[in-house]
Design an enzyme around this catalytic site. Structure first.
Site, PDB file in Angstrom:
ATOM      1  N   GLU A 164      13.582 -16.222   2.425  1.00  0.00           N
ATOM      2  CA  GLU A 164      14.017 -15.842   3.479  1.00  0.00           C
ATOM      3  C   GLU A 164      13.987 -16.921   4.580  1.00  0.00           C
ATOM      4  O   GLU A 164      14.766 -16.997   5.390  1.00  0.00           O
ATOM      5  CB  GLU A 164      13.275 -14.710   3.667  1.00  0.00           C
ATOM      6  CG  GLU A 164      13.907 -13.412   3.141  1.00  0.00           C
ATOM      7  CD  GLU A 164      12.704 -12.186   2.970  1.00  0.00           C
ATOM      8  OE1 GLU A 164      11.986 -12.219   3.530  1.00  0.00           O
ATOM      9  OE2 GLU A 164      12.867 -11.387   1.980  1.00  0.00           O
ATOM     10  N   ASN A 182       3.241  -9.763   0.127  1.00  0.00           N
ATOM     11  CA  ASN A 182       3.946 -10.316   1.328  1.00  0.00           C
ATOM     12  C   ASN A 182       4.432  -9.266   2.280  1.00  0.00           C
ATOM     13  O   ASN A 182       5.299  -8.805   1.960  1.00  0.00           O
ATOM     14  CB  ASN A 182       4.993 -11.534   0.821  1.00  0.00           C
ATOM     15  CG  ASN A 182       5.872 -11.818   1.914  1.00  0.00           C
ATOM     16  OD1 ASN A 182       5.555 -11.937   2.932  1.00  0.00           O
ATOM     17  ND2 ASN A 182       6.817 -12.514   1.467  1.00  0.00           N
ATOM     18  N   SER A 203      11.344  -7.317  -6.318  1.00  0.00           N
ATOM     19  CA  SER A 203      11.314  -5.756  -6.809  1.00  0.00           C
ATOM     20  C   SER A 203      10.237  -5.444  -7.849  1.00  0.00           C
ATOM     21  O   SER A 203      10.456  -4.700  -8.781  1.00  0.00           O
ATOM     22  CB  SER A 203      12.679  -5.566  -7.351  1.00  0.00           C
ATOM     23  OG  SER A 203      13.736  -5.666  -6.138  1.00  0.00           O
TER      24      SER A 203
HETATM   25  P1  PGA Z   1      10.398  -7.531  -2.744  1.00  0.00           P
HETATM   26  O1  PGA Z   1      10.188  -8.849  -2.241  1.00  0.00           O
HETATM   27  O2  PGA Z   1       9.264  -7.115  -3.687  1.00  0.00           O
HETATM   28  O3  PGA Z   1      10.525  -6.607  -1.699  1.00  0.00           O
HETATM   29  O4  PGA Z   1      11.659  -7.675  -3.701  1.00  0.00           O
HETATM   30  C1  PGA Z   1       9.396  -9.973  -2.736  1.00  0.00           C
HETATM   31  C2  PGA Z   1       9.182 -11.082  -2.100  1.00  0.00           C
HETATM   32  O5  PGA Z   1      10.099 -11.427  -1.192  1.00  0.00           O
HETATM   33  O6  PGA Z   1       8.327 -11.758  -2.147  1.00  0.00           O
END
Ligand code: PGA
Length: 246
Positions: A102, A9, A208
């Site tokens: 988000e 993503n 993460s």
């Molecule tokens: P991140 O985001 O791997 O940067 O923690 C994951 C996501 O929002 O799908």
């Protein structure tokens, strides 16, 4: 059978030129990625809307599928700033992320609009990737299962579970470097599965995921893939995730 799906993503990152640059470095890295039909690894990239068209052309004939980061619930109309299912399928898009935290946090997405967007995706033969997960405060209050059960119940009203991917994304683990312990992610994903009527829904972990923890995450029996933000932006890093080792 549950499919393995590793998805990147890109959020609001990469111009078209930067997206092309990524693909040039990334494609050669996945020629040897497991293609055993029983264990085939699905690879998905979800760039910004503006990169979808060009990437679709570049990826034509490759095994990488494209996903959108959102989809509107109406087929057309006066919805400034939104994109419909037909606009996505015309570009060769196969998946759509729905209900990312988000979107819920910054753009007023609710469980009800998530349900509408899921329906629109399925109506347009896109496979939605439904994101669910708890905040840190909700986890600390012991509400993980209650929150997720509620999110699933509302999101999945009249949704066909044979055409669905779910991502468990604990909000506190997104973009923080603070990964949910692999065993705990496995436990929660088992709980999510217990709430579904179709045992074959692929359920990803997101939050993460990076080269240093992907092998442990993917070794968990309930986890069918990863939804990756930061570590999907660099070709070598995302290639390492796709080429995880068990
Ligand atoms: P991140 O985001 O791997 O940067 O923690 C994951 C996501 O929002 O799908």
């Amino acid at each position: 059978m549950r499919k393995i799906l590793i998805a990147g993503n890109w959020k609001m990152h990469k111009t078209q030129a930067e997206s092309q640059e990524f693909l040039q470095a990334f494609i050669p890295e996945i020629t040897n990625t497991n293609i055993d039909p029983d264990e085939e690894r699905g690879i998905i990239l979800c760039p910004t809307f503006t990169s979808l068209g060009l990437m679709s052309k570049t990826l034509h004939g490759s095994r990488v599928r494209l996903g959108a980061q959102n989809i509107h619930w109406e087929d057309s109309g006066a919805y400034t700033g939104e994109v419909s299912g037909a606009m996505l399928t015309e570009l060769g898009v196969s998946y759509a992320i729905v209900g990312h935290s988000e979107r819920r946090l910054y753009f007023g997405e609710t469980d009800e609009t998530v349900n509408l967007r899921l329906k629109a995706a399925q109506r347009h033969t896109l496979i939605p990737i439904l994101c669910v997960g708890e905040t840190k405060a909700q986890r600390d209050a012991g509400k993980v299962e209650a929150i997720i059960e509620n999110q699933l119940q509302k999101a999945l009203v009249d949704i066909d579970q044979s055409n669905l991917v779910i991502a468990y994304e604990p909000v506190w683990a997104i973009g923080t470097g603070d990964t949910c312990e692999a065993k705990e992610a496995n436990r929660v994903i088992g709980f999510i599965r217990s709430q579904l009527t179709n045992a074959d829904v692929s359920i990803q972990y997101g939050g993460s995921v990076k080269p240093s923890n992907v092998d442990e995450i993917m070794a968990q029996p309930e986890i069918d893939g990863a939804l990756v933000g930061g570590a999907s932006l660099e070709a070598a890093s995302f290639a390492r995730l796709v080429n995880y080792q068990l």
